[in-house]
Design a protein around this motif. Structure first.
Motif, short mmCIF file in Angstrom:
data_model
loop_
_atom_site.label_atom_id
_atom_site.label_comp_id
_atom_site.label_asym_id
_atom_site.label_seq_id
_atom_site.Cartn_x
_atom_site.Cartn_y
_atom_site.Cartn_z
N MET A 1 0.83 -1.14 -0.14
CA MET A 1 -0.22 0.11 -0.01
C MET A 1 0.87 1.13 -0.11
SD MET A 1 -2.60 1.39 2.93
CE MET A 1 -3.16 2.83 2.66
N GLU A 2 0.34 2.09 -0.81
CA GLU A 2 1.15 3.86 -0.71
C GLU A 2 0.22 4.66 -0.20
OE1 GLU A 2 4.31 3.64 -4.13
OE2 GLU A 2 2.53 5.04 -4.40
N GLN A 3 0.97 5.38 0.53
CA GLN A 3 0.21 6.72 0.96
C GLN A 3 1.04 7.92 0.68
OE1 GLN A 3 -3.04 6.15 2.33
NE2 GLN A 3 -3.14 8.22 3.18
N ARG A 4 0.28 9.14 0.23
CA ARG A 4 1.06 10.32 0.17
C ARG A 4 0.78 11.50 1.00
NH1 ARG A 4 3.25 10.00 -5.49
NH2 ARG A 4 2.84 7.93 -6.18
N ILE A 5 1.78 12.10 1.10
CA ILE A 5 1.51 13.51 2.27
C ILE A 5 2.20 14.63 1.48
CG2 ILE A 5 2.03 14.54 4.17
CD1 ILE A 5 2.09 11.63 5.56
N SER A 6 1.66 15.65 1.16
CA SER A 6 2.03 16.74 0.47
C SER A 6 3.00 17.61 1.42
CB SER A 6 1.32 17.60 -0.33
OG SER A 6 0.12 18.09 0.52
N MET A 7 4.11 18.10 1.04
CA MET A 7 4.85 19.04 1.79
C MET A 7 4.90 20.42 1.13
SD MET A 7 6.37 16.69 4.06
CE MET A 7 7.91 17.30 4.61
N GLU A 8 4.44 21.22 2.10
CA GLU A 8 4.30 22.74 1.38
C GLU A 8 5.58 23.45 1.21
OE1 GLU A 8 1.21 24.79 3.63
OE2 GLU A 8 -0.20 23.25 3.48
N ARG A 9 6.47 23.40 2.45
CA ARG A 9 7.71 23.92 2.40
C ARG A 9 8.76 23.11 2.55
NH1 ARG A 9 5.65 26.15 6.60
NH2 ARG A 9 7.70 26.20 7.77
N MET A 10 10.10 23.48 1.84
CA MET A 10 11.19 22.65 1.91
C MET A 10 11.73 22.25 3.45
SD MET A 10 13.18 20.98 0.02
CE MET A 10 14.68 19.93 -0.08
N GLU A 11 11.81 23.45 4.18
CA GLU A 11 12.22 23.54 5.47
C GLU A 11 11.46 22.42 6.35
OE1 GLU A 11 10.42 26.48 4.31
OE2 GLU A 11 12.67 27.15 3.50
N GLU A 12 10.23 22.15 5.99
CA GLU A 12 9.27 20.94 6.86
C GLU A 12 10.00 19.73 6.63
OE1 GLU A 12 5.53 21.37 5.38
OE2 GLU A 12 4.67 22.11 7.29
N ALA A 13 10.44 19.27 5.21
CA ALA A 13 11.06 18.43 4.96
C ALA A 13 12.34 18.16 5.65
CB ALA A 13 11.21 18.16 3.26
N ILE A 14 13.28 19.16 5.64
CA ILE A 14 14.50 19.03 6.36
C ILE A 14 14.30 18.77 7.76
CG2 ILE A 14 16.42 20.41 6.77
CD1 ILE A 14 16.03 21.69 3.96
N ASN A 15 13.55 19.47 8.38
CA ASN A 15 13.45 19.34 9.84
C ASN A 15 12.85 17.99 10.17
OD1 ASN A 15 13.20 19.69 12.43
ND2 ASN A 15 11.05 21.03 12.36
N LEU A 16 11.68 17.36 9.20
CA LEU A 16 11.33 15.89 9.36
C LEU A 16 12.36 14.98 9.26
CD1 LEU A 16 8.68 14.46 9.86
CD2 LEU A 16 8.62 14.49 7.22
N PHE A 17 13.00 14.96 8.12
CA PHE A 17 14.09 14.06 7.79
C PHE A 17 15.22 14.11 8.67
CE2 PHE A 17 11.59 13.62 4.34
CZ PHE A 17 12.14 12.05 3.53
N GLY A 18 15.74 15.26 9.49
CA GLY A 18 16.81 15.19 10.37
C GLY A 18 17.98 15.09 9.57
N SER A 19 19.14 15.40 10.55
CA SER A 19 20.33 15.37 9.70
C SER A 19 20.61 13.91 9.28
CB SER A 19 21.61 15.92 10.72
OG SER A 19 21.60 15.06 11.93
N PHE A 20 21.31 13.80 7.93
CA PHE A 20 21.46 12.51 7.59
C PHE A 20 20.19 11.54 7.41
CE2 PHE A 20 25.51 13.80 9.63
CZ PHE A 20 26.26 14.22 8.29
N ASP A 21 19.21 12.22 7.26
CA ASP A 21 17.79 11.34 7.44
C ASP A 21 17.55 10.45 8.54
OD1 ASP A 21 17.58 12.56 5.05
OD2 ASP A 21 17.97 10.74 3.84
N GLU A 22 18.29 10.83 9.82
CA GLU A 22 18.28 9.94 10.84
C GLU A 22 16.65 9.49 11.19
OE1 GLU A 22 20.59 11.37 14.16
OE2 GLU A 22 19.35 13.32 14.35
N ASN A 23 15.72 10.70 11.37
CA ASN A 23 14.59 10.70 11.80
C ASN A 23 13.69 9.64 11.01
OD1 ASN A 23 15.18 12.56 13.77
ND2 ASN A 23 14.09 14.32 12.49
N ILE A 24 13.81 9.87 9.76
CA ILE A 24 13.11 9.06 8.80
C ILE A 24 13.39 7.50 8.75
CG2 ILE A 24 12.43 8.56 6.42
CD1 ILE A 24 10.59 10.48 7.54
#
Length: 322
Positions: A1-24
């Motif tokens: 299954m796939e689910q999509r979430i739109s990201m309005e701002r680039m800063e949101e993605a950077i904060n969510l992913f964390g340094s070296f994508d550690e959060n994701i």
């Protein structure tokens, strides 16, 4: 299954992913899903149930991010725990005002719902009893609330105290005067105060008598008006000490009692004053009892795992006795 979430701002993605994508990466390993950022859209794929959980977790993390939180591994683990227990919608409760600013300009605020309820209890009650395992921020948040009330001129003295009971070691033969003998017991309280005020300001208030750090025995025979009084490690008080302490309170004062009832260092035959106070004072007007759990641990993730392992062990041991 796939689910999509739109990201309005680039800063949101950077904060969510964390340094070296550690959060994701952490989210993926905890929930067995794959998360990819595709042209301003997050695509979450995997098992239906896990994708639904991951979607809720990402949306909750984005709520925190929108309120100015810098997302880290602790946020991710906590939000996943909330989603698993069906409480993801409660994340918005965490974005509340800062309690206090430390001497280095860092804001102090509750990081879990349990901590928020504890802080609310301190603000709304005259006496608050906060119990919970190590690392739940009981002492630190109480000191932050005391410093905030002092800066706001609601009180004119901060009194920090704890019973002088050793955790299995004997400190009686340490060199030095009385102050240097009791200092090791009071070190965690000094640390929290240094962090909030800075060493110079702390020293200034100490000399003026605005701050007092003393063993519990020194409280006998005093009445403390216009003070914010914190009794730390209260699980090591006797019944008599607890009653003595609670009756020291004067006009315009606030009391916070903190402790961990799983770490009692008293002799086996001596009942804990904290345990008794929780039974006696439950339901009394003006008294709040806040019980924090391992979900509220904000130290290293290993602390949470260790507390959990000990709790399971004690449970098995108790079951075996029966």
């Amino acid at each position: 299954m796939e689910q999509r979430i739109s990201m309005e701002r680039m800063e949101e993605a950077i904060n969510l992913f964390g340094s070296f994508d550690e959060n994701i990466r952490l989210l993926e390993s905890e929930l067995y899903v794959t998360v990819v950022n595709r042209g301003g859209e997050l695509v979450i794929s995997g098992d239906v149930e896990q994708v639904m959980l991951a979607t809720k977790a990402v949306e909750a993390l984005l709520t925190l991010s929108a309120k100015g939180e810098v997302i880290n591994a602790q946020h991710v683990r906590y939000v996943i725990g909330l989603c698993r227990s069906g409480q993801s919608d409660r994340v918005a409760e965490l974005t509340q005002d800062v309690i206090c600013i430390t001497s280095k300009g860092r804001p102090v605020k509750p990081k879990t719902i349990g901590q928020k309820q504890y802080v609310d209890s301190i603000l709304n009650n005259t006496v608050t009893i906060g119990v919970g395992p190590a690392g739940t921020g009981k002492t630190y948040l109480a000191v932050a609330a005391a410093v905030a009330a002092f800066r706001d001129k609601q009180i004119n003295r901060i009194i920090l105290t704890r019973p002088a009971v050793e955790a299995g070691e004997r400190l009686g033969f340490l060199p030095g005067d009385l102050q240097s003998k009791v200092d090791p017991y009071l070190r965690p309280l000094y640390d929290a105060l240094f962090d909030m005020l800075g060493a110079e300001t702390y020293q200034k208030y100490l000399e003026r008598g605005n701050i007092e750090v003393a063993p519990l025995a020194y409280m006998r025979g005093r009445t403390l008006d216009d003070s914010f009084i914190i009794l730390d490690e209260a699980q090591n008080t006797s019944r008599e000490q607890m009653k003595m302490f609670l009756t020291r309170m004067g006009f315009g004062s606030k009391v916070v009692i903190t402790g961990d009832i799983t770490q009692i260092d008293l002799p086996g035959d001596k009942p804990s004053g904290l345990k008794e106070a929780m039974k006696v004072l439950r339901g009394v007007e003006g008294v709040g009892i806040s019980e924090l759990s391992q979900q509220d641990v904000v130290r290293h993730v290993m602390v949470q795992r260790i507390i959990e392992a000990y709790a399971k062990y004690e449970e098995r041991k108790g079951g075996g006795r029966k």
